[in-house]
Each structure stands twice: as structure tokens, then as C-alpha cells.
Scaffold this active site. Sequence first.
Site, mmCIF file in Angstrom:
data_model
loop_
_atom_site.group_PDB
_atom_site.id
_atom_site.type_symbol
_atom_site.label_atom_id
_atom_site.label_comp_id
_atom_site.label_asym_id
_atom_site.label_seq_id
_atom_site.Cartn_x
_atom_site.Cartn_y
_atom_site.Cartn_z
ATOM 1 N N GLU A 257 0.880 -1.176 0.000
ATOM 2 C CA GLU A 257 0.000 0.000 0.000
ATOM 3 C C GLU A 257 0.909 1.215 0.000
ATOM 4 O O GLU A 257 1.586 1.483 0.992
ATOM 5 C CB GLU A 257 -0.880 0.013 1.257
ATOM 6 C CG GLU A 257 -1.801 -1.180 1.407
ATOM 7 C CD GLU A 257 -2.939 -1.207 0.409
ATOM 8 O OE1 GLU A 257 -3.143 -0.198 -0.293
ATOM 9 O OE2 GLU A 257 -3.609 -2.250 0.318
ATOM 10 N N CYS A 296 -3.542 8.298 3.715
ATOM 11 C CA CYS A 296 -3.228 7.821 2.371
ATOM 12 C C CYS A 296 -4.411 8.000 1.436
ATOM 13 O O CYS A 296 -4.255 8.077 0.223
ATOM 14 C CB CYS A 296 -2.824 6.357 2.430
ATOM 15 S SG CYS A 296 -4.027 5.360 3.304
HETATM 16 P P1 NAP Z 1 8.269 4.930 4.722
HETATM 17 O O1 NAP Z 1 9.344 5.884 5.034
HETATM 18 O O2 NAP Z 1 8.315 4.203 3.444
HETATM 19 O O3 NAP Z 1 8.226 3.918 5.950
HETATM 20 C C1 NAP Z 1 7.263 2.905 6.024
HETATM 21 C C2 NAP Z 1 7.799 1.768 6.887
HETATM 22 O O4 NAP Z 1 8.891 1.130 6.227
HETATM 23 C C3 NAP Z 1 8.330 2.207 8.239
HETATM 24 O O5 NAP Z 1 7.986 1.238 9.193
HETATM 25 C C4 NAP Z 1 9.838 2.227 8.003
HETATM 26 O O6 NAP Z 1 10.580 2.072 9.201
HETATM 27 C C5 NAP Z 1 10.009 1.032 7.110
HETATM 28 N N1 NAP Z 1 11.221 1.020 6.318
HETATM 29 C C6 NAP Z 1 11.985 2.060 5.927
HETATM 30 N N2 NAP Z 1 13.011 1.620 5.171
HETATM 31 C C7 NAP Z 1 12.888 0.277 5.075
HETATM 32 C C8 NAP Z 1 13.639 -0.751 4.432
HETATM 33 N N3 NAP Z 1 14.717 -0.479 3.713
HETATM 34 N N4 NAP Z 1 13.228 -2.029 4.561
HETATM 35 C C9 NAP Z 1 12.132 -2.327 5.268
HETATM 36 N N5 NAP Z 1 11.379 -1.394 5.906
HETATM 37 C C10 NAP Z 1 11.749 -0.109 5.799
HETATM 38 O O7 NAP Z 1 6.839 5.635 4.746
HETATM 39 P P2 NAP Z 1 6.244 6.632 5.851
HETATM 40 O O8 NAP Z 1 6.911 7.931 5.646
HETATM 41 O O9 NAP Z 1 6.223 6.022 7.195
HETATM 42 O O10 NAP Z 1 4.717 6.716 5.409
HETATM 43 C C11 NAP Z 1 4.196 7.726 4.583
HETATM 44 C C12 NAP Z 1 3.748 7.167 3.269
HETATM 45 O O11 NAP Z 1 2.905 6.041 3.482
HETATM 46 C C13 NAP Z 1 2.913 8.124 2.460
HETATM 47 O O12 NAP Z 1 3.421 8.188 1.161
HETATM 48 C C14 NAP Z 1 1.517 7.522 2.419
HETATM 49 O O13 NAP Z 1 0.800 7.762 1.259
HETATM 50 C C15 NAP Z 1 1.799 6.079 2.592
HETATM 51 N N6 NAP Z 1 0.649 5.415 3.213
HETATM 52 C C16 NAP Z 1 -0.101 4.571 2.456
HETATM 53 C C17 NAP Z 1 -1.193 3.930 3.016
HETATM 54 C C18 NAP Z 1 -2.035 2.988 2.212
HETATM 55 O O14 NAP Z 1 -2.822 2.272 2.806
HETATM 56 N N7 NAP Z 1 -1.895 2.938 0.917
HETATM 57 C C19 NAP Z 1 -1.513 4.151 4.361
HETATM 58 C C20 NAP Z 1 -0.723 4.998 5.099
HETATM 59 C C21 NAP Z 1 0.363 5.642 4.505
HETATM 60 P P3 NAP Z 1 11.176 3.357 9.987
HETATM 61 O O15 NAP Z 1 10.025 4.176 10.402
HETATM 62 O O16 NAP Z 1 11.901 2.746 11.118
HETATM 63 O O17 NAP Z 1 12.070 4.047 9.004
#
Ligand code: NAP
Length: 519
Positions: A257, A296
Site C-alpha cells: 500500500e 493515504c
Molecule cells: P516509509 O518511510 O516508506 O516507511 C514505512 C515503513 O517502512 C516504516 O515502518 C519504516 O521504518 C520502514 N522502512 C523504511 N526503510 C525500510 C527498508 N529499507 N526495509 C524495510 N522497511 C523499511 O513511509 P512513511 O513515511 O512512514 O509513510 C508515509 C507514506 O505512506 C505516504 O506516502 C503515504 O501515502 C503512505 N501510506 C499509504 C497507506 C495505504 O494504505 N496505501 C496508508 C498509510 C500511509 P522506519 O520508520 O523505522 O524508518
Amino acid sequence: MTELLSNYVAGRWQAGNGAGTPLFDPVLGTELVRVDAGGLDLAEGFGFARETGGAGLRALTYKQRAGLLAAVVKVLQANRDAYYEIATANSGTVKNDSAVDIDGAIFTLGQYAKWGDALGDVHALRDGDAVKLGKEPVFQSQHLQVPTRGVALFINAFNFPSWGLWEKAAPALLSGVPVIVKPATATAWLTQRMVRDVVEAGVLPAGALSVVCGSSAGLMDQLQGFDVVSFTGSADTGAVIRSHAAVAQRSVRVNIEADSLNSALLLPDAAPDSESFKLLVREVVREMTVKSGQKCTAIRRILVPAALYDATAEAIGAKLAGITVGNPRNEGVRMGSLVSRGQLDSVREGLEALKAQAGVLYDGSQAQLVDADPAVAACIGPVLLGARDADAAQRVHDVEVFGPVATLLPYRDLDHAVALAHRGQGSLVTSLYGADEAALGRAAVQLAASHGRVHVITPDVAQAHTGHGNVMPHSLHGGPGRAGGGAELGGLRALDFYHRRAAVQASPGVLGQLGLAQA
Ligand code: NAP
């Protein structure tokens, strides 16, 4: 030193061996707790969940596992006040916005408990009817769904520390699959606290639920062929997950997602004094401001007939002017903060990128904060942008600003509007506003190809509709293309991800036994 939150892995609480990463109050700037996952024996943790947790869950029937979900609901309800306090402190959200995360989670769990109860005391699910394989019905084929014999790893985003866990855990646990959750670091506290309460209540079998707080390092390496991983977050991290050897080589099933440029579309027949116009304006303002636009599913692009561009800008701007922004503890505040100063920087950066192709129609970004220091708090008021040439403004269809920002775009006719909605390259949700049922039905079918959900609002559902951005467990959550291609929720359809399908070819006598034996 603030408290270092423990991880729950291999059936015991374990502290990381590092100093920990601090979590902050995004309004006051104070440090709250720390998280660390250093030094954990992840192989042991995944093995324990897979074997002990999996066996414990699969020994139960669907109905019994539905009972577990109902027991989790009771635990969460009993501790609800503490969750609200954590959400205010760590996510900077006002009460109504915390409810979306906390009560939304409890509602979703409760709904799956009800659906699961109706599945009955069986261990496997029949998938369609048996069909005869020859002239006579003595040898038949029956498709069957059985729980996958692995773990479900959830890597979650910062904006829904509660709902993000439970909307995934409900179908996973009901399916008989143990869960390991890794919340986003910035808001891991609420997830950890909820897991702690459920573990302490002893309502789930050993190994059914684990939490790793802190770095994601090494988690994907643990995944084996029957495991699944469900990721929510940015498209960039999603790409990293998708290309990991676990997925690319070991066929671990993955659900992603990612981000999404959702739209709202006012149909051509709406006049500025029509009910449909008012419904669109109300919904846009709600979507821009709930959780400070950090959803999101939030509306990012507003598509209106060209003749209504100015009237829409004026009506939305007038309502946004009434939104008070600041400390969520102050009763007069309608919109709290973003999750961190880092996110504030990222929203400001995104705004600048959009402003290169869109004008500012309403600017709340400089408005005075209530009860909060602008030098410390991660607060920003809503901003409405507009681009009179919707085709030329490519960035508006490309850049997701994860905050209280949306862009107004005029269209020529309905075909043009549908084409603009498709320019999001695959989105979670679009909402349509109008009174002409035939036109709405046609547009809904056209938009369904590029959206996981089409939310159609006519005046007769004004009071009954569930909201553009509200993810109901009854409906699919996910979207094609840019949105990640994932599929969550949608009632019992969500169980597919946690099951394996097999065809059993046998006599009717043997087929009659399927479902009763332990999977
Ligand atoms: P993110 O930076 O991609 O982080 C998401 C998760 O991935 C966090 O738990 C992060 O851990 C982890 N992560 C980071 N690098 C990783 C790696 N190399 N390998 C495995 N895991 C890793 O996203 P975010 O900033 O938290 O979230 C915002 C985004 O999420 C927005 O773009 C939003 O649109 C999207 N979103 C989508 C939905 C949906 O249902 N489609 C819902 C909510 C949000 P750390 O925090 O420890 O870095």
C-alpha cells in the site's frame, strides 16, 4: 533518560542493545520514549512465531479464532484512554483524529470477529462447489483454502500506528497466521503499547503476536516461502521491499500500500447552490484537515467543471478559514500537528514543488497557531492550490504532499475529468458528487479501472455515507499502479492473502471430510 520500549519476540519481552532512537511530541518537541531493535535474535523470533504461533492458531477453528478477535477488542476497549493520551502526545492529533486510528481499529477487529464467527467450526474453507471430473460424479475436484504455514510480517507507516496494525492483524489472525509487526519508528509507541496490553491479557496463543520497534534491518531476510509481508508506506520503500530476495527469489507473497493522488469529482450538472456542490466542499475540507491531511486516502486533487472553478475555490477557502490549528490539548483546536518536524519540512518542500505549476487559492500556512510555538511545533494550516490548465500541471498528478494540501483543477467535460483522475496512475479512492444516477454509474465504472474504491455521493446519501477517506472493512482498500497494487479488507476477501489455494481431487466421501480436519 526516557523509557526504552521493549520488543516482544520469541514469546518474551526483550530490550534492544543500543541507546535507542527517541520518539518526540511533535507539538511540544519533548522526548517521550525510545525504541531499539538492536541485538534481537530475529531468526529465533520468526521461528517461534511460525512454529509455535502458527500451530497454536491453526489448532483452533475459524469461529474460535473469531473469538480471539473479540477478546482483543475487549482488551483494547479497556485501555482506550491510555491510547488517546499516547496519540495526542506522539502523533499530535486532536481527539476526533485519534478516533480514526484507535476506534477505527477496534471497529475493524469487531467486524472481522462477527464475519469469522459465521464461518463456523471448520479448519479449512471450501472455495466454490465440487465439480465432477468425469461423466459420473464419483471423482470430483474441490478447491480449498487453507491458512499459509508461515508468519505475516507487517511493516507499517507512521500515520496509523493503531489501525495499521489491527486492520491487517484481524484477517491474519482470523486466518490462523501469526503476526510480527514493525511499526514506523516515529509513532511506534502506540503500536507497542497495544501489543503489550494484548500480550499481558493473555488472550492470544503464544507466538501469535510479536512486535519489533526500531530499525527494520534484517526483518525481510527472515522471510521464507510460506510467509507473507504486508507493507504500508512510501513508494520508494515499497520498491525496496518488492526487490528483496525474499520476494524476488523465495516467492514470499507481498502486499504493498503506497502513496496515492486521490481525487474528488463534481459532476458537470452541479450548480454552485446545489446539494452536490455543498457535499463536495464539505468533504474536501474534511479530507484536507482530518489528521492534518496525513491520510493515504485524503483528497489531493479536486476536479470541477471549469465554470465552477472560482465558486469552488471561494467556498472551500471560506470553510478552511475557520480551521484552528495548534496544540491538540486545547479544546478550541480543530487540527493538530503533523507527525514530526521532518514531515513539516517535507510538506513545505512538496508545496514549493506544486507551486511551480499551481497558484495559491487559500493559504493557511502562515496562520497563527493556537497554544503552540511555531519554532517547535510541526503544525501547518491548510493550503488550497489551483491550476487552471489541469493538463499542463503534471506535478499535481505526480507529487503527493502528505499534509493539509489539495489542488483544484477545472475540466471541460466528463471524459476530460475521468482522464484527469486516471492521471494519478492508480489511486486508492475517488469520490463523485452529483444527482444524475445514470451519469454517476457510468463514471463509476470508468473510474473503477484505476481506483480501489469509488465513493459516490448523491444528496440522498448525504447523512448515511461513510466518508471519502474512511476505510471501511467491508470495502476493498488498495489501488492499482502507483498506489502499490495492494488489496486489503473487503470483508472475507482479505483472508485470501493469508491462505493457500489447492484443488483436492477425490471421491465425494473424502471431499465431505474437508474443512473438518485440522489444517
Ligand atoms: P516509509 O518511510 O516508506 O516507511 C514505512 C515503513 O517502512 C516504516 O515502518 C519504516 O521504518 C520502514 N522502512 C523504511 N526503510 C525500510 C527498508 N529499507 N526495509 C524495510 N522497511 C523499511 O513511509 P512513511 O513515511 O512512514 O509513510 C508515509 C507514506 O505512506 C505516504 O506516502 C503515504 O501515502 C503512505 N501510506 C499509504 C497507506 C495505504 O494504505 N496505501 C496508508 C498509510 C500511509 P522506519 O520508520 O523505522 O524508518
